[in-house]
Each structure stands twice: as C-alpha cells, then as structure tokens.
Scaffold this motif. Structure first.
Motif, mmCIF file in Angstrom:
data_model
loop_
_atom_site.group_PDB
_atom_site.id
_atom_site.type_symbol
_atom_site.label_atom_id
_atom_site.label_comp_id
_atom_site.label_asym_id
_atom_site.label_seq_id
_atom_site.Cartn_x
_atom_site.Cartn_y
_atom_site.Cartn_z
ATOM 1 N N LEU A 168 5.393 -3.001 -3.556
ATOM 2 C CA LEU A 168 4.123 -3.466 -4.115
ATOM 3 C C LEU A 168 3.701 -4.804 -3.531
ATOM 4 C CD1 LEU A 168 4.822 -2.542 -7.845
ATOM 5 C CD2 LEU A 168 3.241 -1.360 -6.306
ATOM 6 N N VAL A 196 -0.485 -5.582 -8.816
ATOM 7 C CA VAL A 196 0.539 -4.745 -9.438
ATOM 8 C C VAL A 196 -0.079 -3.919 -10.565
ATOM 9 C CG1 VAL A 196 2.681 -4.754 -10.771
ATOM 10 C CG2 VAL A 196 2.420 -6.282 -8.800
ATOM 11 N N ALA A 227 -2.049 -1.056 -9.111
ATOM 12 C CA ALA A 227 -1.181 -0.042 -8.514
ATOM 13 C C ALA A 227 -0.499 0.797 -9.586
ATOM 14 C CB ALA A 227 -0.139 -0.709 -7.614
ATOM 15 N N GLN A 244 10.469 -0.913 -7.415
ATOM 16 C CA GLN A 244 10.033 -1.945 -6.474
ATOM 17 C C GLN A 244 11.250 -2.490 -5.730
ATOM 18 O OE1 GLN A 244 7.433 -3.305 -5.123
ATOM 19 N NE2 GLN A 244 8.478 -5.078 -4.229
#
Length: 279
Positions: free
Chosen positions: A31, A38, A41, A55
């Motif tokens: 990310l 974030v 997303a 992540q």
C-alpha cells in the motif's frame, strides 16, 4: 507520433471488477507504493469482496510503516522483513545485524503476522550479494520461528538455493511462497511439505504456461491469491496500476486454470490465508 510527454502519461486505473460472492484476502500488497490512500484502497477492495489485506514491508522503514498501518486499520495485517535485495545494501552500510534486530522487535507486535518478504533474488543482485542474502534469509527464518510467525518468501531465479536453505534451517510451520514462480515439479515439492503457494497477476500472462501448470497441480488447500500491487497487474490490464481491488480478476483466472467453480476456490483461498497467517 505521440510526444515523449504523452508516452509517459500514466495509464488510468482499471475499473472495479464484479464483486466476489465469497470474500477473500489479498495475501501480499504494498500500500505504501500505491497512489490511493490506505482508506481508499481498503474501501475499494472491500467493495469487491477483498476483505483483508496483508501489507508487506521491504526494508526497515517500510516495515515500520506496515506495522503502524496494520495497527490503525483492522482489515490490514502486517509482514515485516528486509527484502533480499535490501540485505546486501544493509550489509554494505554495516547495518545488517542491527536492522535484523529491529525486524525481530517489529515481528513481536500483535498486528504483525508474518516475517517477509525474505528469501533470495539472484535476478537483481550479483554474485557479490549472494552471501549477504543467504545470511539474511537464514536469520529471517530464525526470527519467524522464534516469534511464531508465518514466513513469506521472495524467490526469484533462486529456486534451488531457497529450497536447500529451507531444508537446512527447517522451515517454519507456516511458510508462504509469495508470487509463486516455480514450475509444476516445484509446486509438488512445496505441496509435499505443506507450504502455501500464493499466485499473483502474472498467472494471467500469455507467456505464463509453466506457472499455470504449477497452479493446476497445487492442492486447493495450499493456494493463496495476491496482487503484489502496484506490480504484476493481471491481464487484460497490464501496464496499468495494480491494487488490491483487482484480486477478483486473478482469482477468476485461477479458478479457470484449476477447473474449479469461483466460489469453491474463493472458499479455499479465504480459509487458507487465515490459516497461513493465523488471524
């Protein structure tokens, strides 16, 4: 003839795919290297049935960011490590052992579920970096076992040495080959040891027949899906930005390769990812 400015113009993000009926996880994303926030997303991924993101950190700074981001977002889990290509750089600065010590501290945090991505990459690192990579890989294996975390492996042009070192050190109970790049024989080798194989968008590429052959023989109970975003955008969107919301594109191609219903494969992937990372 397009101008150089036009040639360099970024490609638009792909459209949202049809949502999955069975929610899954993106087992490997970056990310910190993507354009959206974030929050954006995570929301885009959730809207198409990608409910969980792992992540992954590639150096000390990015690993700290991964841990902080996972602590702030319930749908995000963290993996921390020095990427194989980072190991020789850290060694050259005289910082490899101290950085590994910091990685272990991060790995002990509750939101950090894995040590990775670690492993070997002989594509970008020459002979002079191999010893540092192998030392770092062995140390990461030890950290994963001490902290009882999953091990996430980056393996590029180094299959034989990765498998040898895993056998010599003893692989952690939960081991994941990120962006699996081996052939069918290697998939059988991993399956025999109970190692998870995570497939990315490159499984959709026209020239990826050996990779699809590997996926075809990989047991459904050991298969994961990932984006490795912003890299490896699946067909038909190659050249455009990748993101976790594109997992359904790859998963549907995987289901076709395996001759499985989409929902059935998604159920396996969801359960496998939770088992692999322990959430």
């Amino acid at each position: 003839m397009p101008t150089s400015t036009q040639q360099q113009k970024p490609q638009p993000a792909p459209p949202l795919p049809e949502p999955l009926r069975v929610p899954v996880a993106d087992s490997h994303t970056h990310l910190d290297m993507q354009e959206p926030s974030v929050e954006e997303a995570v929301a885009a991924a959730a809207s198409v049935g990608v409910a969980t993101l792992v992540q992954v950190g590639c150096d000390l700074e990015r690993s700290r960011w991964a841990a902080e981001t996972a602590a702030a977002h319930p749908a995000v889990h963290a993996a921390v490590a020095l990427h194989p290509n980072e190991a020789p750089r850290a060694a050259g600065r005289g910082e490899l052992d101290s950085s590994l010590g910091e990685i272990e501290k991060l790995a002990a945090l509750p939101q950090v579920l894995a040590v990775g991505e670690t492993g070997l990459d002989y594509f970008r690192t020459g002979e002079e970096g191999i010893s540092s990579q192998q030392y770092s890989f062995r140390e990461h294996i030890a950290i994963a076992k001490r902290q009882e975390r999953a091990l996430v492996i980056h393996d590029r042009d180094a299959h034989a040495d990765v498998l040898r070192i895993l056998d010599e050190e003893g692989a952690p109970e939960r081991t994941v080959f990120h962006c699996f790049s081996g052939d069918a024989d290697m998939a059988r080798h991993c399956a025999a040891r109970g190692w998870f194989m995570s497939f990315a968008g490159n499984v959709t590429f026209k020239n990826a027949r050996p990779l699809r052959d590997a996926l075809a023989v990989a047991p459904p109970e050991l298969v994961l899906v990932e984006t490795d975003a912003p890299f490896l955008t699946p067909a038909p969107y190659r050249g455009r930005p990748n993101a976790p919301y594109l997992v359904p594109v790859t998963l549907r191609a995987m289901a076709e390769t395996k001759g499985m219903p989409e929902d059935s494969l998604a159920e396996h992937v969801a359960a496998n990812t939770a088992r692999a990372f322990g959430y």
